[in-house]
Write an enzyme that holds these catalytic residues in place. Structure first.
Site, PDB file in Angstrom:
ATOM      1  N   CYS A  95     -20.921   3.486   5.838  1.00 37.84           N
ATOM      2  CA  CYS A  95     -22.367   3.251   5.958  1.00 37.84           C
ATOM      3  C   CYS A  95     -23.055   3.166   4.616  1.00 37.84           C
ATOM      4  O   CYS A  95     -24.233   2.800   4.537  1.00 37.84           O
ATOM      5  CB  CYS A  95     -23.005   4.357   6.795  1.00 37.84           C
ATOM      6  SG  CYS A  95     -22.293   4.525   8.440  1.00 37.84           S
ATOM      7  N   HIS A 151     -29.272   0.668  12.752  1.00 40.69           N
ATOM      8  CA  HIS A 151     -28.326   0.839  11.654  1.00 40.69           C
ATOM      9  C   HIS A 151     -27.307  -0.294  11.627  1.00 40.69           C
ATOM     10  O   HIS A 151     -26.173  -0.138  12.087  1.00 40.69           O
ATOM     11  CB  HIS A 151     -27.631   2.192  11.825  1.00 40.69           C
ATOM     12  CG  HIS A 151     -26.727   2.573  10.705  1.00 40.69           C
ATOM     13  ND1 HIS A 151     -26.814   2.042   9.434  1.00 40.69           N
ATOM     14  CD2 HIS A 151     -25.692   3.463  10.667  1.00 40.69           C
ATOM     15  CE1 HIS A 151     -25.874   2.586   8.667  1.00 40.69           C
ATOM     16  NE2 HIS A 151     -25.179   3.437   9.391  1.00 40.69           N
ATOM     17  N   CYS A 211     -31.570   9.773  17.362  1.00 39.47           N
ATOM     18  CA  CYS A 211     -30.327   9.148  16.894  1.00 39.47           C
ATOM     19  C   CYS A 211     -30.558   7.661  16.628  1.00 39.47           C
ATOM     20  O   CYS A 211     -31.152   6.963  17.452  1.00 39.47           O
ATOM     21  CB  CYS A 211     -29.230   9.305  17.938  1.00 39.47           C
ATOM     22  SG  CYS A 211     -28.886  11.024  18.412  1.00 39.47           S
TER      23      CYS A 211
END
Length: 409
Positions: free
Chosen positions: A86, A351, A227
């Site tokens: 990430c 994300h 989240c």
């Protein structure tokens, strides 16, 4: 070593785009970035292309950047493919900065693109598991839960990283009893307010603290809104030398004061002195000649609400044990002492792994230019981004920290 500047940035909206490809998303971010900088593709001397999951999800290994960018006029120049979990985007920016500072490139492109939706569930699970030691992930996760005093996680399909963050949250809340699920929800509610002002965010509906708590629990104490979701999207930043900045015009250039990439250490869970972000940010502050008190705003890797809490404390921006309470008090909100995640963070943007770190820089550059509209931080001069990735032992496997300075207008 010379200075380096961000001359242009571009970012697609993040979300679920079933008809888009990695190449299509990358091309959009590239075009936006070049337009912002006022240059043609031929000005780019080299590319650092961040992508973490396309190999696992689509079978495109080895030449991801070359395959994605050739149709958009990027050919004949070095293209370096960057895969660092990430933290891929932040790492690509670091490599572009290093190449420019060393005099190897006059203008370098850092571009991250990711297509997370569309693959079958097994491939998606493989992609996320690849961010841990695949030979030992079950053993390491069990050891983390035991060390953190966390309850066994329920059955269900989800990213393994939600289990990791839930264990870290349990450990943090035991160390700091003042941190409650309600205070974690205040972090998310703050980011939801910020995200509602960002037209590129995937989730723009504001939520109150109670509404965050009322959402389904993914792994206690984390509800769904706490989240980050997966995402499709791309972001780009054009890094240039002082000579190129002078040649092309420095009115909207942003100086890179420091860029650092670090890997995790084999520290015990409670040893904060060796925490990866603390080490990386310490090096960045030293190189920049600045300290935490100089930071005007920050974008941090809040894959979950507890992620933001851990990072702002490791960066020295908020005192130990006070990260969630600071959000509850409004200190890290727009209008507060130190706004954090004015973009809405990962919790609102989603994300798209390879794009995330460069997307954070897009937000900081926009703020430091005074171009952020309703979410503008007044007088913003120094911005910091922290982009973390993977997990080994008790912390991230990689972390990238960049410190940016707006030019005096």
């Amino acid at each position: 070593m010379t200075d380096a500047y961000v001359l242009g940035v571009g970012r697609t909206p993040y979300g679920r785009f079933p008809d888009r490809s990695v190449g299509s998303l990358a091309g959009e971010a590239l075009a936006l970035c070049l337009t912002d900088a006022g240059v043609e593709p031929g000005a780019i001397g080299g590319v650092f292309f961040a992508n973490a999951a396309q190999g696992a999800l689509e079978g495109q290994h080895l030449i991801r950047g070359q395959a994605a960018l050739r149709a958009h006029g990027i050919e004949g120049v070095p293209v370096v493919n960057v895969e660092n979990a990430c933290a891929s985007g932040g790492t690509a920016l670091h490599l572009a900065t290093t190449a420019v500072r060393a005099g190897e490139l006059d203008i370098a492109l850092a571009l991250g693109a990711e297509k997370m939706y569309g693959a079958d569930a097994d491939r998606t699970r493989e992609a996320f598991l690849g961010g841990m030691d695949v030979a030992r992930w079950e053993t390491e996760l069990k050891a983390l839960r035991e060390a953190a005093g966390a309850e066994p996680a329920p059955e269900g399909r989800r990213s393994v990283f939600m289990d990791v963050y839930a264990a870290l949250a349990a450990h943090y809340m035991r160390r700091h009893p003042g941190c409650t699920p309600r205070r974690l929800a205040a972090v998310t509610a703050k980011n939801r307010r910020h995200g509602s002002l960002n037209p590129r965010a995937a989730h723009r509906t504001p939520l109150t603290v109670d509404e965050v708590l009322d959402q389904p629990v993914i792994v206690a104490p984390l509800t769904r809104a706490m989240c980050a979701t997966m995402g499709d999207g791309a972001a780009a930043a054009l890094v240039c030398s002082p000579a190129a900045a002078r040649r092309l015009g420095t009115r909207r250039a942003v100086r890179i004061r420091a860029s650092v990439v670090a890997s995790g250490t084999g520290r015990p869970l409670g040893d904060d002195t060796r925490q990866i972000t603390r080490l990386a940010s310490g090096a960045a502050y030293e190189r920049a000649g600045l300290g935490p008190s100089d930071i005007s705003l920050a974008e941090v890797h809040d894959a979950t609400a507890i992620g933001e809490v851990l990072q702002v404390e490791a960066l020295g921006l908020i005192g130990a044990g006070d990260g969630a309470a600071a959000a509850e008090r409004g200190e890290t909100a727009l209008g507060g002492r130190l706004p954090v995640n004015t973009s809405g963070g990962l919790e609102c943007n989603g994300h798209p792994v390879g794009a995330t770190g460069i997307g954070q820089v897009h937000e900081l550059v926009t703020q430091l230019r005074g171009e952020a509209g309703d979410r503008q931080v007044p007088g913003a001069r120094i911005g910091l981004a922290e982009n973390g990735g993977g997990f080994l032992g008790y912390e991230e496997a990689a972390a990238a920290v960049v410190v940016l300075e707006g030019m005096t207008r």
